[in-house]
Scaffold this motif. Structure first.
Motif, PDB file in Angstrom:
ATOM      1  N   THR B  41       0.798  -1.298  -0.093  1.00 36.77           N
ATOM      2  CA  THR B  41       0.085   0.093  -0.101  1.00 36.77           C
ATOM      3  C   THR B  41       0.924   1.368  -0.216  1.00 36.77           C
ATOM      4  O   THR B  41       0.095   2.482  -0.386  1.00 36.77           O
ATOM      5  N   ASN B  45       0.243   4.867  -1.752  1.00 36.92           N
ATOM      6  CA  ASN B  45       0.241   6.203  -1.031  1.00 36.92           C
ATOM      7  C   ASN B  45       1.331   7.245  -1.623  1.00 36.92           C
ATOM      8  O   ASN B  45       1.049   8.242  -1.822  1.00 36.92           O
ATOM      9  N   GLN B  49       0.512  10.629  -3.056  1.00 37.91           N
ATOM     10  CA  GLN B  49       1.226  11.838  -2.756  1.00 37.91           C
ATOM     11  C   GLN B  49       1.997  12.530  -3.762  1.00 37.91           C
ATOM     12  O   GLN B  49       1.902  14.011  -3.860  1.00 37.91           O
ATOM     13  N   ARG B  52      -0.624  14.400  -5.585  1.00 40.56           N
ATOM     14  CA  ARG B  52      -1.088  15.781  -5.266  1.00 40.56           C
ATOM     15  C   ARG B  52      -0.034  16.789  -4.982  1.00 40.56           C
ATOM     16  O   ARG B  52      -0.040  18.041  -5.389  1.00 40.56           O
ATOM     17  N   ASN B  53       1.298  16.167  -4.745  1.00 41.02           N
ATOM     18  CA  ASN B  53       2.474  17.345  -4.663  1.00 41.02           C
ATOM     19  C   ASN B  53       2.605  17.960  -5.996  1.00 41.02           C
ATOM     20  O   ASN B  53       2.908  19.119  -5.991  1.00 41.02           O
ATOM     21  N   SER B  82       8.499  25.763  -1.945  1.00 48.16           N
ATOM     22  CA  SER B  82       8.606  24.471  -0.816  1.00 48.16           C
ATOM     23  C   SER B  82       7.802  23.404  -1.633  1.00 48.16           C
ATOM     24  O   SER B  82       7.958  22.128  -1.383  1.00 48.16           O
ATOM     25  N   PHE B  84       8.085  22.323  -4.489  1.00 57.20           N
ATOM     26  CA  PHE B  84       9.122  21.846  -5.374  1.00 57.20           C
ATOM     27  C   PHE B  84       9.996  20.862  -4.432  1.00 57.20           C
ATOM     28  O   PHE B  84      10.216  19.677  -4.576  1.00 57.20           O
ATOM     29  N   GLU B  85      10.319  21.349  -3.179  1.00 57.70           N
ATOM     30  CA  GLU B  85      11.043  20.440  -2.241  1.00 57.70           C
ATOM     31  C   GLU B  85      10.139  19.355  -1.748  1.00 57.70           C
ATOM     32  O   GLU B  85      10.623  18.071  -1.576  1.00 57.70           O
ATOM     33  N   ILE B  86       8.896  19.595  -1.639  1.00 52.36           N
ATOM     34  CA  ILE B  86       7.989  18.669  -1.146  1.00 52.36           C
ATOM     35  C   ILE B  86       7.955  17.416  -2.244  1.00 52.36           C
ATOM     36  O   ILE B  86       7.794  16.223  -1.795  1.00 52.36           O
ATOM     37  N   TRP B  88      10.080  16.787  -4.530  1.00 44.96           N
ATOM     38  CA  TRP B  88      11.198  16.292  -4.375  1.00 44.96           C
ATOM     39  C   TRP B  88      11.444  14.913  -3.269  1.00 44.96           C
ATOM     40  O   TRP B  88      11.713  13.730  -3.596  1.00 44.96           O
ATOM     41  N   GLY B  89      10.903  15.441  -2.219  1.00 46.84           N
ATOM     42  CA  GLY B  89      10.754  14.479  -0.923  1.00 46.84           C
ATOM     43  C   GLY B  89      10.093  13.119  -1.506  1.00 46.84           C
ATOM     44  O   GLY B  89      10.595  11.836  -1.246  1.00 46.84           O
ATOM     45  N   SER B  90       8.939  13.445  -2.122  1.00 43.62           N
ATOM     46  CA  SER B  90       7.952  12.132  -2.288  1.00 43.62           C
ATOM     47  C   SER B  90       8.730  11.332  -3.334  1.00 43.62           C
ATOM     48  O   SER B  90       8.632  10.083  -3.428  1.00 43.62           O
ATOM     49  N   VAL B  93      11.296   9.047  -2.105  1.00 34.69           N
ATOM     50  CA  VAL B  93      10.668   7.896  -1.496  1.00 34.69           C
ATOM     51  C   VAL B  93      10.536   6.970  -2.253  1.00 34.69           C
ATOM     52  O   VAL B  93      10.817   5.646  -2.251  1.00 34.69           O
ATOM     53  N   LEU B  96      13.245   4.927  -3.638  1.00 34.21           N
ATOM     54  CA  LEU B  96      13.758   3.713  -2.842  1.00 34.21           C
ATOM     55  C   LEU B  96      12.751   2.431  -3.114  1.00 34.21           C
ATOM     56  O   LEU B  96      13.220   1.418  -2.967  1.00 34.21           O
TER      57      LEU B  96
END
Lengths: 175, 611
Positions: B41, B45, B49, B52-53, B82, B84-86, B88-90, B93, B96
């Motif tokens: 799952t 998610n 994300q 949406r991001n 911000s 753009f950063e968010i 990037w973070g998703s 993930v 990985l």
């Protein structure tokens, strides 16, 4: 367990009485210090201590005032063993005078997760502000990240706790 | 047997199937677990994300353009920075997660590579010192839109793949369920067969145990019989009884004839006559010892302890054996003693006699000593020779019946080898602690001890003493019942030659008739034991006594040495003589019986009445 909860409730009750008394005296909001720099975390809801209206705002400096807790663990979202450093959630909840152990954690990306009746004395969850001893950028899923020591407590490696690892944490709303 | 084997085979077969089934189930479950964890799952998610991001980012870009137009650039810049950063973070993930989700999202790798390029390209612009130009913003918006659509498609693919996987899972669970049912059936069948086999085996083993118990019991019985010598004795008894009866009859007659012949032989033939008599006597002696043994076996011999003069006994033995010893060039050195001992005189006599005979016959020495010594209340007796001795390993054997050292050719003139066996048994009965000391070529010594007697001689007067007062043969009439003509004639001739009158017949009836004819009541009755028509001697004598209404001392001569019979007759109160009877013994017996009749007719009659 029941005894402990009762005891906790009694303490909370006494705090309520004390605070309502202090409310009368008008020192209610000035109890906790106010953040000096950028606010990273806002705690709202069923809490008994505040520093801005009905909430508690915390910046990095304030978070760093708490006992620093650190552990190394592997996670599905990081590459290899990673060191997380931060503050114990129970300490934070105690600080804000939270009246329950259930709360909703929400993130900058609109993600949220509810944790109910957590025993944070037992489950050493932290709000991490350092990853591998460095502050986290937004793209590193920071600046704050709820984390559990999965390596040390393999029984925590379930979806329940994995979904509770809210990154880019911005708010905690105590139920 | 066959069904059990089939059951075992089926059990093994089903067990084999079960193992295959279980391994299949395990394999499937393992695969499913891997698949489920790769279709986690978390990926959904992550994709949601990202989607949406990206929307947030596009909105932020748009509003930054609007803000630029309305001169409030600073805030909106921070917003899309911000966002753009968010984003990037998703993406980090999802990066990985890709190795796990490659299987169902093959497009993910290329898309992520593309996204990486996009991020690296716009990073300096977004986080740059100067704000992005309008053209740059629009270009970035368009690029973001393309990537957003691609992520949306990826999410759609993932959804479809998961739906298919869901179907697959349902199918597999159904399949697993069926496999499990089959397995359960097999396990039950297998267990059934095993139980069946088990019960079968159990029953069989119970039968086996029973059988083996029975066998063991029988074995134990046989072994104990063997050990106690019961079987051996049984066989021996019946053999002895049969053999001795057949042997006795002719020997008996031979003895009687030889006795009768003595007078009629010319002096020139006397030596031969004498040798014939000696041979006859030797034969008698052999048979007698056989009889002794059989009596001992039957337990008819009872120990009767009395005080008696040992010296006298030794003296008698010395006198008796002196001629034989001289003949074999053996010197007899017998101690004289004045001591009296407490034991059974007859049996001690027999023990000593056999020991002496044994030494004379087998030792091949030159000396034979009989020594006595006294210690406290015991008298020690030693019979010692200086002959060839007995090797230590043979010392146990010499006490067994029919065993003779150095006589493997079984020379009968040396006896049957039962002398020491008799001695052994008698010593056990008398409890005299018989010991043998011997070494090869160094002679042998038999010792035993007797309790000393402080009391005077309570011994009965011997028959020979009684004989002194007996009437002369001429005045004695002997009634003979003997069914065998030959023996009867022999008896008649022998008795007549010694001066006795005889009334002989082949049955009780004839004898009664004869007695009535002759008007002569016999002084002594002598009957053979086994008579015609199944009659026995004791019955015949009873009949005669009844018909004459008289009490006449009687003797029965029997060839039957079976211990049972001997016991029976002894209990009947008859004087018993065993064939072959030595004429001298027979005469002595007749004299004794006659003397008892003359001496105390009243006592005799009383005794008979009591019987």
């Amino acid at each position: 367990m029941g005894m402990r909860r009762l005891k906790g409730n009694l303490i909370n009750l006494s705090l309520v009485i004390l605070l309502s008394l202090s409310g009368w005296t008008g020192i209610r909001a000035s109890e906790l210090p106010k953040p000096a720099s950028k606010v990273l975390l806002t705690i709202t809801g069923n809490i008994s201590r505040f520093n801005k209206d009905d909430s508690v705002e915390l910046d990095l400096a304030m978070l760093e005032q708490f006992d620093q807790v650190s552990f190394v663990t592997e996670t599905p979202w990081t590459d290899g063993p990673t060191r997380f450093t931060g503050v114990r959630i129970n300490q934070l909840l105690e600080f804000v005078g939270a009246r329950s152990n259930s709360f909703r954690a929400s993130a900058l990306d609109k993600y949220w997760n509810d944790l109910r009746d957590m025993d944070f004395e037992k489950v050493p969850a932290i709000i991490a502000y350092q990853l591998n001893d460095k502050p986290m950028r937004l793209r590193d899923l920071g600046p704050l990240w709820i984390m559990f020591p999965f390596d040390e407590y393999p029984e925590l490696a379930t979806e329940k706790y994995k979904t509770a690892c809210v990154w880019q944490l911005t708010g905690i709303d105590v139920h | 047997m066959n069904t059990a084997r089939v059951a075992t085979l089926l059990t093994v077969f089903f067990a084999f199937l079960c193992i295959i089934q279980v391994s299949l189930i395990a394999q499937t479950l393992d695969r499913t677990r891997a698949q489920i964890s790769s279709r986690s799952t978390g990926a959904i998610n992550s994709l949601t994300q990202i989607d949406r991001n990206l929307d947030q980012l596009m909105n932020a870009l748009l509003s930054s353009r609007f803000s630029a137009l309305s001169n409030s650039a600073q805030e909106s810049t921070t917003d899309f920075q911000s966002a753009f950063e968010i984003f990037w973070g998703s993406v980090t993930v999802l990066n990985l997660r890709t190795p796990n989700t490659m299987e169902i999202m093959p497009a993910a790798t290329s898309l992520l590579a593309e996204t990486d390029n996009y991020l690296n390209f716009y990073d300096p612009l977004v986080n740059g010192a100067s704000p992005m130009s309008a053209a740059q913003t629009i270009e970035m918006f368009n690029d973001t839109k393309i990537i957003s659509e691609k992520f949306h498609d990826l999410g759609h693919d993932y959804f479809l793949a998961l739906s298919l996987f869901s179907d697959e899972l349902k199918d597999r669970i159904k399949q697993l369920y069926q496999t499990f049912l089959a397995l359960a059936l097999m396990v039950i069948t297998c267990g059934g067969f095993s139980l069946y086999s088990l019960f079968k085996a159990n029953r069989k083993s119970e039968e086996l145990i029973e059988k083996s118990n029975a066998t063991q019991a029988r074995l134990t019985q046989v072994v104990s019989e063997l050990r106690s010598g019961k079987l051996e004795n049984k066989a021996k008894d019946s053999f002895l009884a049969a053999a001795s009866h057949d042997l006795r009859q002719p020997l008996h007659a031979l003895g009687l004839f030889l006795g009768a012949l003595e007078k009629h032989v010319e002096p020139t033939g006397r030596t031969i006559m004498q040798k014939a008599q000696e041979s006859s006597t030797a034969l008698n002696r052999l048979l007698s010892s056989l009889l002794d043994l059989s009596r001992l076996d039957a337990g008819t011999v009872k120990v009767q302890r009395r005080h008696f003069d040992l010296g006298k006994l030794i003296q008698t033995l010395r006198n008796e054996f002196q001629p034989t010893a001289s003949l074999r060039q053996i010197t007899l050195n017998f101690d004289t003693t004045k001591h009296r001992v407490f034991s059974d005189r007859l049996l001690i006599d027999r023990v000593l006699r056999n020991l002496i005979e044994n030494a004379l016959t087998h030792s091949r020495g030159t000396q034979l000593e009989l020594r006595t010594s006294v210690n406290a209340d015991q008298l020690y007796l030693a019979v010692e020779d200086d002959g060839i001795g007995i090797p230590i390993d043979k010392q146990q054997d010499i006490f067994s019946e029919y065993y003779q050292i150095g006589n493997p050719e079984r020379d009968r003139s040396k006896g049957l080898g039962i002398g020491l066996a008799i001695v052994h048994r008698l010593s056990e009965m008398l409890d005299i602690d018989l010991q043998l000391y011997s070494r090869h070529q160094a002679g042998c010594t038999f010792t035993f001890k007797l309790p000393l007697s402080p009391e005077p001689d309570t011994e009965d007067t011997t028959p020979s003493q009684r004989l002194q007062s007996s009437p002369s043969p001429g005045s004695i009439t002997v009634g003979v019942i003997e069914d065998e003509q030959e023996v009867r004639d022999g008896m008649e001739v022998m008795l007549a030659s010694k001066g006795y009158k005889t009334l002989s017949s082949d049955s009780a009836d004839r004898l009664i008739q004869l007695i009535k004819q002759r008007q002569q009541i016999p002084d002594v009755l002598v009957s053979d034991y086994r008579l015609r028509r199944g009659t026995t001697g004791d019955k015949a004598i009873e009949k005669v006594l009844k018909a004459l209404n008289a009490e006449i001392p009687s003797a029965i001569i029997t060839g039957d040495t079976s211990p049972g019979r001997v016991k029976e007759l002894n209990e009947g109160g008859y004087k018993l003589m065993h064939k072959p009877v030595d004429p001298a013994d027979l005469l002595a017996m007749i004299d004794t019986l006659a003397a008892s009749r003359y001496r105390s007719p009243v006592a005799q009659s009383q005794q008979s009445t009591m019987q």
